[in-house]
Design a protein around this motif. Structure first.
Motif, PDB file in Angstrom:
ATOM      1  N   PRO A  46      62.312   9.203 -38.140  1.00 54.44           N
ATOM      2  CA  PRO A  46      63.248  10.317 -38.379  1.00 54.44           C
ATOM      3  C   PRO A  46      63.751  10.972 -37.092  1.00 54.44           C
ATOM      4  CG  PRO A  46      61.481  10.386 -39.976  1.00 54.44           C
ATOM      5  CD  PRO A  46      61.121   9.303 -39.001  1.00 54.44           C
ATOM      6  N   VAL A  47      65.040  11.291 -37.092  1.00 51.18           N
ATOM      7  CA  VAL A  47      65.694  11.801 -35.875  1.00 51.18           C
ATOM      8  C   VAL A  47      66.155  13.241 -36.009  1.00 51.18           C
ATOM      9  CG1 VAL A  47      66.460   9.486 -35.244  1.00 51.18           C
ATOM     10  CG2 VAL A  47      67.995  10.966 -36.555  1.00 51.18           C
ATOM     11  N   LEU A  48      66.034  13.852 -37.188  1.00 54.23           N
ATOM     12  CA  LEU A  48      66.501  15.217 -37.346  1.00 54.23           C
ATOM     13  C   LEU A  48      65.478  16.208 -36.802  1.00 54.23           C
ATOM     14  CD1 LEU A  48      68.127  14.983 -40.897  1.00 54.23           C
ATOM     15  CD2 LEU A  48      69.217  14.762 -38.642  1.00 54.23           C
ATOM     16  N   GLU A  49      65.926  17.443 -36.599  1.00 51.38           N
ATOM     17  CA  GLU A  49      65.080  18.467 -35.975  1.00 51.38           C
ATOM     18  C   GLU A  49      63.786  18.638 -36.758  1.00 51.38           C
ATOM     19  OE1 GLU A  49      64.210  19.942 -32.962  1.00 51.38           O
ATOM     20  OE2 GLU A  49      66.376  20.314 -32.928  1.00 51.38           O
ATOM     21  N   ALA A  50      62.670  18.570 -36.040  1.00 51.34           N
ATOM     22  CA  ALA A  50      61.344  18.650 -36.647  1.00 51.34           C
ATOM     23  C   ALA A  50      60.525  19.733 -35.966  1.00 51.34           C
ATOM     24  CB  ALA A  50      60.643  17.297 -36.550  1.00 51.34           C
ATOM     25  N   VAL A  51      59.341  19.951 -36.481  1.00 52.51           N
ATOM     26  CA  VAL A  51      58.429  20.911 -35.854  1.00 52.51           C
ATOM     27  C   VAL A  51      58.191  20.494 -34.408  1.00 52.51           C
ATOM     28  CG1 VAL A  51      56.078  21.806 -35.877  1.00 52.51           C
ATOM     29  CG2 VAL A  51      57.317  21.513 -38.033  1.00 52.51           C
ATOM     30  N   PRO A  52      58.321  21.404 -33.460  1.00 51.93           N
ATOM     31  CA  PRO A  52      58.130  21.045 -32.051  1.00 51.93           C
ATOM     32  C   PRO A  52      56.802  20.334 -31.811  1.00 51.93           C
ATOM     33  CG  PRO A  52      59.031  23.246 -32.209  1.00 51.93           C
ATOM     34  CD  PRO A  52      58.717  22.826 -33.613  1.00 51.93           C
ATOM     35  N   GLY A  57      57.973  13.094 -36.883  1.00 56.60           N
ATOM     36  CA  GLY A  57      59.302  13.522 -37.278  1.00 56.60           C
ATOM     37  C   GLY A  57      59.519  13.687 -38.767  1.00 56.60           C
ATOM     38  N   TYR A  58      58.481  13.496 -39.576  1.00 57.38           N
ATOM     39  CA  TYR A  58      58.648  13.655 -41.019  1.00 57.38           C
ATOM     40  C   TYR A  58      58.592  15.118 -41.455  1.00 57.38           C
ATOM     41  CZ  TYR A  58      58.267   8.619 -41.470  1.00 57.38           C
ATOM     42  OH  TYR A  58      58.492   7.272 -41.356  1.00 57.38           O
ATOM     43  N   ASP A  59      58.272  16.022 -40.546  1.00 55.84           N
ATOM     44  CA  ASP A  59      58.242  17.454 -40.830  1.00 55.84           C
ATOM     45  C   ASP A  59      59.560  18.085 -40.386  1.00 55.84           C
ATOM     46  OD1 ASP A  59      57.625  16.806 -38.225  1.00 55.84           O
ATOM     47  OD2 ASP A  59      55.866  18.092 -38.077  1.00 55.84           O
ATOM     48  N   VAL A  60      60.635  17.741 -41.073  1.00 54.95           N
ATOM     49  CA  VAL A  60      61.987  18.189 -40.723  1.00 54.95           C
ATOM     50  C   VAL A  60      62.103  19.691 -40.942  1.00 54.95           C
ATOM     51  CG1 VAL A  60      64.427  17.968 -41.335  1.00 54.95           C
ATOM     52  CG2 VAL A  60      62.953  15.948 -41.317  1.00 54.95           C
ATOM     53  N   VAL A  61      62.830  20.361 -40.031  1.00 57.12           N
ATOM     54  CA  VAL A  61      63.080  21.792 -40.191  1.00 57.12           C
ATOM     55  C   VAL A  61      64.571  22.112 -40.243  1.00 57.12           C
ATOM     56  CG1 VAL A  61      60.904  22.471 -39.105  1.00 57.12           C
ATOM     57  CG2 VAL A  61      62.950  22.212 -37.688  1.00 57.12           C
TER      58      VAL A  61
END
Length: 892
Positions: A46-52, A57-61
């Motif tokens: 996953p490439v979308l914004e996630a928890v720092p 990357g599966y924890d998308v924010v």
């Protein structure tokens, strides 16, 4: 920007686990190597914004932004440009089911917690406001609230608890703390309350991930807008869909996605059990490929030996039947544990829906909530698939036999009628109104979470006679697959889902394919394994080393050590003892027999760590390595055989990062470390043979050097080169001898033993020593991948698949098939059993008409009835291409 035409489906993908230590720039630097390897697409996590700091990357924010820690949208676009210049496209993994339940990073959730059900974002999340009395439970407190009262701080319009931050409802900041807490749209609670009081849907049992209602068209548009934009603009070319079973209506979601993407190649992470079929109406290319993994692994598992190992395991560890001694009983007990504890709040919510339905229908009244709850539990634990689907599918898996067993649980037969109510609601016999649909939907969502947690994350760690079989999609109770079943599976995939994904290793597998290959050899020599176990047990006792706290752990640790050994030579990712210890600590916590993630037993865990350090990770590892070394030729046959089947069988192979060479990894996070590529190994293979003797599928002569890449922190700089414009043909790809060093690549030393009786070794061997398995596997992988890319029609949706049956005393050990009349794949299975039986002798493989050249050993060709001993002289596998057509096909 003008929308891009629909790209061709992949011929093969290469999975990259992006993380802050391996961002887009690092992936971009690897593009020349991966293009030379022969894949058509990079498959990105996953490439979308996630928890720092997220390593997955599966924890998308934030669905509207590409993740800054990876290089942001510009970094992704730069990767896409470089990939396109080298003939590659991008596939990306997306997560429609959930987001991170971390409000300080998740703006949508922050606004819901601040403004409540009236927030425009409230429709995004699957929250049962009524169950929480108008508040959503946020289970983040380390203790009961009365014990952490003084740790709650009001900071302007924000309520803080350690690293957690929550918005304050307007006008409440000045209230005394007790009234302030009561006035919020959320309730801060002890983390243990999530089991019984959580009122939002989550991913499995992970309260940090909140369910998203993508069935709502507005939510779908908002959460998919950026991905759809990147698809339209040609930055991305296809999708992998994470956990579709968690969605409200996976079929409807996939149809909407199909229409929105214009039919881009899409695969779904749907795990199919034995006999289960992917819903035919889903508009996707197929699954991600765990069903292929099971069939390949099973082919290299000896059924008789697996049975002997089970008997030895029961005698050695003496586990109770339902705590690891019997597969079905172990699964059932684990399912009861999960459904009554970890998923208690989900079952309660479903019970409330069922009670409302019964109360509104005079014909269904007087079913007590406890009876409905019991019926729900008893039917859930008897499901053998992740999720039942409608159109007859629910009735097929939620059988009358299962219902009869569930009824037998009730002491009063009349009360067992609740079972029929629940079953009929799930099957759809009681109508399709909103409440009935909601009941069936939530039953399915709970079922998928239950199966994952009870089977994958519990029973797999309790039932361990053969740990290569305890893999995602696997069936440890029946681990072996016959050649006939394998061929039938392949024929079905080619007929129904020819562009589905296939995998051998992923970011979620418990052990990498090469570790499983080493363990599977034990099914061919169970007596030798028993001898090893006795020897190392005696060694540790003589040395007065710490003993295992229980014998199931001892069995599992020693078997893991056989498959893992010291890892791959020159791998700097920590010592084998450290990695094995961490894997075994996760093992015992997942098993939940003596310790767990939520009820840890420090004394037991310390005993496990001491045992691993002194035993499998200590001096006795030398004995294990000697044992594994004697089996190395058969490991080699399994590793190369599995790799070749994966790359030539029906479907689109996904090569997990680093697995083109020998790759040994354990359960996550061990298997999610930044990848290490070996372009130098490709260069050596070419240089040793002057290029000309290397397999024809790897020869790409007369090419310019690779375009320059940006410097990546911690990686060697790649010399700059002028840009190459346009999308090159395959023949324009870089020659392997021109590749730059990538991502700290290092050479892998030789050390594999040759197959007994084989006079030579492959083209990939070290000229001064025995065959190097990493080199052989890399050469095999690149040869097969380049053939797929050069001749996609031989492997695509219009291709054909025909089994080839060997003849003679060793016929059962040769698995072969023909693709589209032009390519033959042949592998050795159960090579140790074959050697014990006297070898190939006069076994023959009847070839289709024409002359067939060996891509792995240039200069060799076969026709008519090939002697299998000659076919496998240098390698235990063969990849043949038709060079002189017979009556049935055109040559390459």
């Amino acid at each position: 920007m003008t929308p891009q035409p629909i790209p061709a489906p992949p011929t093969a993908t290469y999975r990259l686990q992006l993380q802050p230590a391996f961002p887009f720039a690092a992936a971009e630097a690897a593009v020349p190597y991966l293009a030379a390897l022969g894949v058509s697409h990079l498959h990105l996590s996953p490439v979308l914004e996630a928890v720092p700091g997220s390593l997955h990357g599966y924890d998308v924010v934030d669905h509207a932004r590409v993740r800054d820690e990876l290089g942001g949208e510009e970094g992704l676009r730069a990767l896409a440009r470089t990939a396109r210049e080298h003939g590659l496209g991008l596939i990306v993994d997306i997560v429609p089911n959930h987001m991170a339940a971390v409000p300080r990073f998740n703006r949508a959730l922050w606004e819901v917690l601040r403004d409540g059900p009236q927030s425009p974002y409230a429709r995004w999340f699957d929250i049962d406001w009524e169950a929480g009395g108008g508040q959503v439970l946020m289970p983040v407190l380390g203790h009961r609230i009365g014990e952490v009262w003084d740790q709650l701080k009001v900071d302007g319009d924000v309520l803080r608890y350690h690293e957690h931050a929550f918005p304050l409802r307007e006008g409440t900041a000045k209230l005394p703390l007790p009234q302030l807490l009561d006035a919020q749209w959320y309730r801060l609670g002890w983390w243990r309350l999530a089991r019984t009081e959580l009122n939002y849907r989550r991913f499995f049992t992970i309260s940090d991930l909140i369910g998203v209602r993508v069935e709502d068209p507005e939510v779908f548009a908002a959460t998919h807008g950026k991905i759809l934009q990147l698809l339209r603009e040609g930055v991305l070319e296809g999708l992998r869909i994470d956990h579709p079973d968690g969605l409200s209506d996976p079929g409807a979601y996939l149809q909407r996605l199909h229409e929105a993407t214009g039919g881009r190649w899409t695969v779904v992470e749907k795990i199919l059990m034995d006999g289960e079929q992917l819903p035919a109406a889903w508009p996707v290319a197929g699954t991600t490929g765990y069903d292929a993994l099971r069939h390949i692994d099973g082919l290299f598992t000896d059924p008789a030996g697996a049975g002997e190992l089970l008997g030895q395991y029961r005698r050695f560890a003496a586990p109770p039947a339902d705590r690891g001694g019997d597969w079905a009983a172990t699964v059932r007990r684990a399912a009861y544990k999960v459904v009554t504890r970890e998923l208690a709040t989900e079952v309660d919510r479903l019970t409330r829906v069922g009670s409302l339905i019964c109360a509104s229908d005079p014909a269904l009244r007087d079913h007590a909530p406890w009876a409905l709850r019991t019926a729900i539990r008893e039917l859930l634990v008897r499901l053998h698939v992740y999720r039942p689907y409608g159109n007859g599918g629910s009735e097929f898996v939620l059988t009358e036999e299962a219902a009869e067993e569930a009824r037998a649980v009730f002491a009063v037969p009349e009360e067992a009628g609740a079972v029929d109510v629940v079953r009929n609601l799930v099957i759809g016999r009681l109508g399709h109104g909103p409440d009935q649909v909601a009941f069936a939907t939530r039953f399915g969502q709970i079922a998928s979470a239950l199966h994952a947690k009870s089977v994958e994350d519990t029973a797999f760690y309790r039932y361990v006679p053969l740990m290569s079989a305890t893999e995602v999609g696997g069936n440890p109770g029946s681990p072996a697959v016959s050649p006939e079943l394998f061929h039938a599976y392949c024929a079905r995939v080619q007929r129904d889902w020819p562009l589905a994904g296939t995998v051998l290793s992923t970011h979620d597998t418990k052990r990498s394919a090469d570790v499983r290959a080493g363990i599977a050899v034990l099914t061919e020599c169970p007596d030798r394994w028993a001898g090893l176990l006795a020897e190392v047990t005696e060694q540790t006792a003589r040395a007065d080393a710490p003993a295992a706290p229980d014998l199931q752990v001892a069995w599992a640790a020693w078997q893991t050590a056989v498959g893992f050994g010291r890892g791959v030579p020159e791998d700097p990712s920590g010592g084998p003892g450290d990695r094995l210890r961490e894997a075994m600590l996760k093992h015992v916590r997942e098993a939940g027999l003596h310790t767990s993630w939520t009820e840890q037993n420090p004394a037991y865990e310390e005993a496990v760590a001491r045992f691993v350090e002194a035993g499998p990770g200590g001096p006795p590892l030398h004995t294990v390595e000697e044992f594994a070394g004697a089996l190395r030729p058969h490991l080699r046959a399994n590793v190369l055989g599995a790799a070749l089947l994966h790359l030539t069988m029906p479907g689109v192979p996904d090569v997990y990062q680093g697995t083109e060479s020998e790759y040994r990894a354990l359960v996550d996070p061990d298997n999610r470390r930044p990848p290490r590529f070996r372009p130098e190994l490709l260069r050596r293979l070419v240089a040793r043979h002057g290029g000309g003797d290397f397999p024809g599928a790897l020869e790409v002569p007369g090419l310019p050097e690779v375009p320059g890449q940006p410097e990546v922190p911690g990686q060697p700089e790649v010399p700059g080169q002028p840009e190459v414009s346009g999308l090159p043909e395959v023949s324009e790809l870089p020659e392997v001898s021109e590749l730059p060093e990538v991502s700290g690549a290092s050479e892998v030393g030789a050390g594999a033993a040759g197959v007994p009786g084989a006079p030579g070794v492959s083209h990939a061997q070290d000229l001064s020593g025995p065959p190097d398995l990493s080199a052989e596997k890399l050469a095999l992988t690149a040869t097969a991948l380049r053939l797929r890319r050069r001749r996609p029609e031989l492997f695509g949706d219009a291709a054909t698949y025909e089994p080839l049956d060997a003849q003679g005393p060793g016929a059962a050990h040769c698995v072969a098939f023909v693709r589209s009349g032009e390519v033959i794949c042949a592998v050795t299975r159960l090579s140790l059993r074959l050697a014990d039986a006297g070898g190939w002798r006069d076994t023959q493989l009847p070839l289709p008409e024409g002359r067939w050249s060996d891509l792995f050993s240039p200069g060799r060709s076969f026709a008519g009835h090939a002697r299998v001993a000659e076919l496998f002289t240098e390698l235990p596998v063969a990849l043949l291409v038709r060079t002189e057509p017979g009556t049935g096909g055109a040559g390459l």
